[in-house]
Design an enzyme around this catalytic site. Structure first.
Site, mmCIF file in Angstrom:
data_model
loop_
_atom_site.group_PDB
_atom_site.id
_atom_site.type_symbol
_atom_site.label_atom_id
_atom_site.label_comp_id
_atom_site.label_asym_id
_atom_site.label_seq_id
_atom_site.Cartn_x
_atom_site.Cartn_y
_atom_site.Cartn_z
ATOM 1 N N ILE A 131 50.184 41.732 31.128
ATOM 2 C CA ILE A 131 49.369 42.681 30.353
ATOM 3 C C ILE A 131 49.822 42.763 28.892
ATOM 4 C CG2 ILE A 131 50.658 44.835 30.734
ATOM 5 C CD1 ILE A 131 47.945 46.091 31.597
ATOM 6 N N HIS A 153 59.277 38.684 40.231
ATOM 7 C CA HIS A 153 58.264 37.970 39.452
ATOM 8 C C HIS A 153 58.931 36.964 38.542
ATOM 9 C CE1 HIS A 153 59.323 41.738 37.380
ATOM 10 N NE2 HIS A 153 59.136 41.104 36.244
ATOM 11 N N LEU A 154 58.264 35.833 38.416
ATOM 12 C CA LEU A 154 58.705 34.788 37.506
ATOM 13 C C LEU A 154 57.761 34.794 36.313
ATOM 14 C CD1 LEU A 154 60.821 32.465 37.421
ATOM 15 C CD2 LEU A 154 59.023 30.973 38.321
HETATM 16 P P1 5GP Z 1 60.182 42.665 33.755
HETATM 17 O O1 5GP Z 1 60.741 43.391 32.570
HETATM 18 O O2 5GP Z 1 60.236 43.509 34.993
HETATM 19 O O3 5GP Z 1 60.792 41.305 33.932
HETATM 20 O O4 5GP Z 1 58.680 42.350 33.396
HETATM 21 C C1 5GP Z 1 57.602 43.113 33.839
HETATM 22 C C2 5GP Z 1 56.365 42.562 33.177
HETATM 23 O O5 5GP Z 1 55.245 43.126 33.819
HETATM 24 C C3 5GP Z 1 56.252 42.881 31.684
HETATM 25 O O6 5GP Z 1 56.156 41.674 30.939
HETATM 26 C C4 5GP Z 1 54.984 43.725 31.587
HETATM 27 O O7 5GP Z 1 54.220 43.443 30.443
HETATM 28 C C5 5GP Z 1 54.256 43.350 32.863
HETATM 29 N N1 5GP Z 1 53.408 44.419 33.391
HETATM 30 C C6 5GP Z 1 53.756 45.720 33.600
HETATM 31 N N2 5GP Z 1 52.740 46.413 34.125
HETATM 32 C C7 5GP Z 1 51.731 45.524 34.274
HETATM 33 C C8 5GP Z 1 50.395 45.642 34.776
HETATM 34 O O8 5GP Z 1 49.931 46.699 35.204
HETATM 35 N N3 5GP Z 1 49.639 44.502 34.775
HETATM 36 C C9 5GP Z 1 50.117 43.304 34.329
HETATM 37 N N4 5GP Z 1 49.290 42.261 34.372
HETATM 38 N N5 5GP Z 1 51.360 43.163 33.849
HETATM 39 C C10 5GP Z 1 52.154 44.264 33.818
#
Ligand code: 5GP
Length: 122
Positions: free
Chosen positions: A36, A106-107
Site C-alpha cells: 500500500i 511476508h517477503l
Molecule cells: P513490515 O514493516 O512489517 O516488514 O512491512 C509491512 C508492510 O505492509 C509495509 O510495507 C506496509 O506498507 C504494508 N501494509 C500495511 N498495511 C497494509 C495494507 O492494508 N495493505 C497493503 N497492501 N499493504 C499494507
C-alpha cells in the site's frame, strides 16, 4: 519459545477478504499483492496463507507443500514483473529489531530502480 500468531493482524484480514488488496497472484497456499506504501516502482508482498508470524516460524513449521508453493510463486512473480534481468531485492523483517510492522510472514519484493544499501549503517 513458541510463536504466537495474532489472527486480527492486517494481512490475516486481507486473507479473509475483510480488507481489499491489489492481487498479483493467488495460489493454493500463497498470496502476492501490491504494498500500500510502495518504496520502489515495483513493491509487492508475498505471504503464505497459513498463520505464520515470520520467516523462522514459516521455515520451521510450514508443510513442504506450503514452502514449495510459496517459493515457486515468488519465482513466477519475479519473472512476470520483469525483475529477473535487472534484479530486485527480497527483504523480510522480523520482530522488534527487524522493525516488523505486520506480524504475518511476508517477503517484500522490490525493484524497478537501483535500491541503495541494504542496511542503514547508523
Ligand atoms: P513490515 O514493516 O512489517 O516488514 O512491512 C509491512 C508492510 O505492509 C509495509 O510495507 C506496509 O506498507 C504494508 N501494509 C500495511 N498495511 C497494509 C495494507 O492494508 N495493505 C497493503 N497492501 N499493504 C499494507
Amino acid at each position: 519459545m513458541p510463536w504466537t500468531y495474532d489472527p486480527q493482524n492486517i494481512f490475516a484480514r486481507i486473507l479473509r477478504g475483510e480488507i481489499p488488496n491489489k492481487t498479483v497472484v493467488d495460489t493454493a497456499h500463497t498470496l502476492v499483492f501490491h504494498d500500500i506504501r510502495p518504496h520502489a516502482p515495483v513493491h509487492v508482498l508475498a505471504i503464505p496463507k497459513g498463520p505464520y508470524v515470520n520467516l523462522d516460524h514459516f521455515a520451521a513449521e510450514a508443510s513442504a507443500e506450503e514452502i514449495v508453493d510459496f517459493h515457486r510463486t515468488v519465482a513466477s512473480v519475479i519473472a512476470d514483473l520483469g525483475l529477473r534481468e535487472a534484479g530486485y531485492r527480497a527483504i523480510t523483517n522480523a520482530g522488534l529489531h527487524g522493525m516488523q510492522e505486520v506480524p504475518h510472514y511476508h517477503l517484500h519484493i522490490l525493484g524497478g530502480r537501483t535500491l541503495g544499501r541494504l542496511v542503514d549503517p547508523a
